[in-house]
Write an enzyme that holds these catalytic residues in place. Structure first.
Site, short mmCIF file in Angstrom:
data_model
loop_
_atom_site.label_atom_id
_atom_site.label_comp_id
_atom_site.label_asym_id
_atom_site.label_seq_id
_atom_site.Cartn_x
_atom_site.Cartn_y
_atom_site.Cartn_z
N LEU A 116 48.28 63.34 48.37
CA LEU A 116 49.48 62.94 48.69
C LEU A 116 49.52 61.54 49.12
O LEU A 116 50.60 61.04 49.64
CB LEU A 116 50.15 63.78 49.48
CG LEU A 116 50.31 65.32 48.95
CD1 LEU A 116 50.82 66.18 49.88
CD2 LEU A 116 51.23 65.43 47.72
N ASP A 161 48.89 53.69 45.32
CA ASP A 161 49.20 54.44 46.27
C ASP A 161 49.86 53.34 47.42
O ASP A 161 50.92 53.49 47.91
CB ASP A 161 48.06 55.08 47.15
CG ASP A 161 47.50 56.34 46.13
OD1 ASP A 161 48.00 56.45 45.12
OD2 ASP A 161 46.95 57.08 46.81
O1 PMV Z 1 44.18 62.43 44.69
P1 PMV Z 1 44.54 61.07 44.72
O2 PMV Z 1 45.83 60.65 45.00
O3 PMV Z 1 43.65 60.13 45.51
O4 PMV Z 1 44.51 60.36 43.00
C1 PMV Z 1 43.59 59.42 42.59
C2 PMV Z 1 44.26 59.17 41.07
C3 PMV Z 1 43.18 59.18 40.08
O5 PMV Z 1 44.03 58.49 38.82
C4 PMV Z 1 42.55 60.36 39.81
C5 PMV Z 1 42.27 57.81 40.50
C6 PMV Z 1 42.77 56.52 40.39
O6 PMV Z 1 42.20 55.62 41.24
O7 PMV Z 1 43.81 56.10 39.95
#
Ligand code: PMV
Length: 328
Positions: A116, A161
């Site tokens: 998240l 993010d």
């Molecule tokens: O779980 P999270 O939010 O760290 O998701 C990583 C998302 C991925 O596509 C699996 C990796 C990335 O760097 O985009």
């Protein structure tokens, strides 16, 4: 000390990946949204040349001139705060404050290690609170610094993010084109179910890399299906078509299951959602644990949420956040 103010507070939102995780690592789009769960940070300058960080049960108190080797003498809970220490050091160095120190208090509404975006939100809110001490609050600068600092936690992170945590909203990210905002025609109701199983994004990403090496034509097929789902999802959001959006979530989840990144607990939560009236559900983030998201029909949201919530799992209703990082 040439600072503007002595104390500043900031908060930044969590995120969910609506579509495209994993495939985005191989040049496909992903749709990511900020949600109304936040990390709050209060930063205060001190003149002891120390960084004192408190975050829930964890704390860290070290001299500002500490380096990576100095961390070896700390226990695991303190080490988890080292990336935050690096945010402090980075900003103080940028401001040429060699002898200053900072006290930081962090409060989080975001479960850690469940996909998240708690790492990104903590970097964004910390950097924002620190810059505000010097009367700087420029979201582009906050994003650039937080993106670099988050790489101390997730090497090779795409920065998506930090982007949504800084600017808020729903974003379509295309590795070769960058970010574009999506403005849905209507308000969607979403539920997040936490499996309680922590994952390591890095490990799951390497498992997918191995899957891709062994199954290249299957992987290419899944990628083009994921790409197509993202395109259709943008139209569904623009048109406010929640039933199509729900089906796309479930379709995307099936691709992730074929990739091998689901988990029996995640499958259990998804079944609960789909059997109790959700329009669609999928895992969000790297998988192998973490959380699921479910789209709830607006016209019967209370009833569906009550049914899902009465079964196993820990559920929270969330809304998209359009503010991103804010002061106070
Ligand atoms: O779980 P999270 O939010 O760290 O998701 C990583 C998302 C991925 O596509 C699996 C990796 C990335 O760097 O985009």
């Amino acid at each position: 000390m040439n600072s503007g103010i002595n104390k500043a507070a900031s908060s930044a939102p969590a995120k969910i990946i609506l579509f495209g995780e994993h495939f985005v690592v191989y040049n496909n789009p992903a749709i990511v949204a900020a949600i109304n769960r936040r990390i709050h940070v209060v930063a205060q300058l001190n003149d002891k040349s120390r960084v004192n960080i408190k975050s829930g049960q964890n704390s860290l108190s070290i001299p500002i001139n500490s380096n990576d080797n100095d961390m070896m003498s700390h226990d695991n809970s303190s080490v988890s705060l080292f990336p935050i220490f690096k945010c402090v050091k980075h900003v103080l160095d940028e401001k040429n404050l060699v002898n200053a120190g900072v006290n930081l208090e962090i409060e989080s509404q975001i479960p850690h290690g469940e996909g998240l975006g708690s790492s990104a939100a903590s970097c964004v809110s910390t950097v924002a609170a620190l810059y505000s001490l010097f009367s700087d609050f420029d979201k582009n600068q906050i994003y650039e610094t937080a993106r670099i600092m988050e790489q101390n936690i997730h090497t090779n992170s795409s920065g998506v993010d930090c982007y949504v945590s800084t600017f808020g909203g729903i974003v379509n990210f295309e590795p070769e084109k960058g970010f574009s905002k999506i403005s849905p025609r209507k308000k969607f109701t979403l539920l997040i179910g936490a499996s309680g199983i922590k994952h390591s994004t890095g490990e799951v990403v390497s498992q997918v890399r191995q899957f891709r090496e062994k199954n290249s034509s299957l992987f290419n097929d899944l990628s083009s299906r994921a790409h197509h789902i993202c395109r259709r999802a943008i139209s569904s959001m623009n048109e406010g078509n929640e039933s199509e959006l729900g089906s796309l979530l479930t379709e995307n989840h099936k691709l992730l299951s074929i990739l091998g990144v689901s988990h029996p607990e995640i499958e259990k939560l998804i079944k609960i959602c789909l059997n109790n009236g959700a329009l669609g559900a999928k895992l969000t983030g790297a998988g192998k644990g973490g959380a699921v998201i479910a789209l709830i029909p607006t016209d019967s949201s209370d009833e569906v949420i009550a049914k899902i919530g009465s079964g196993p799992g820990k559920w929270i209703q969330v809304e998209f956040d359009y503010d991103g990082v804010i002061l106070g």
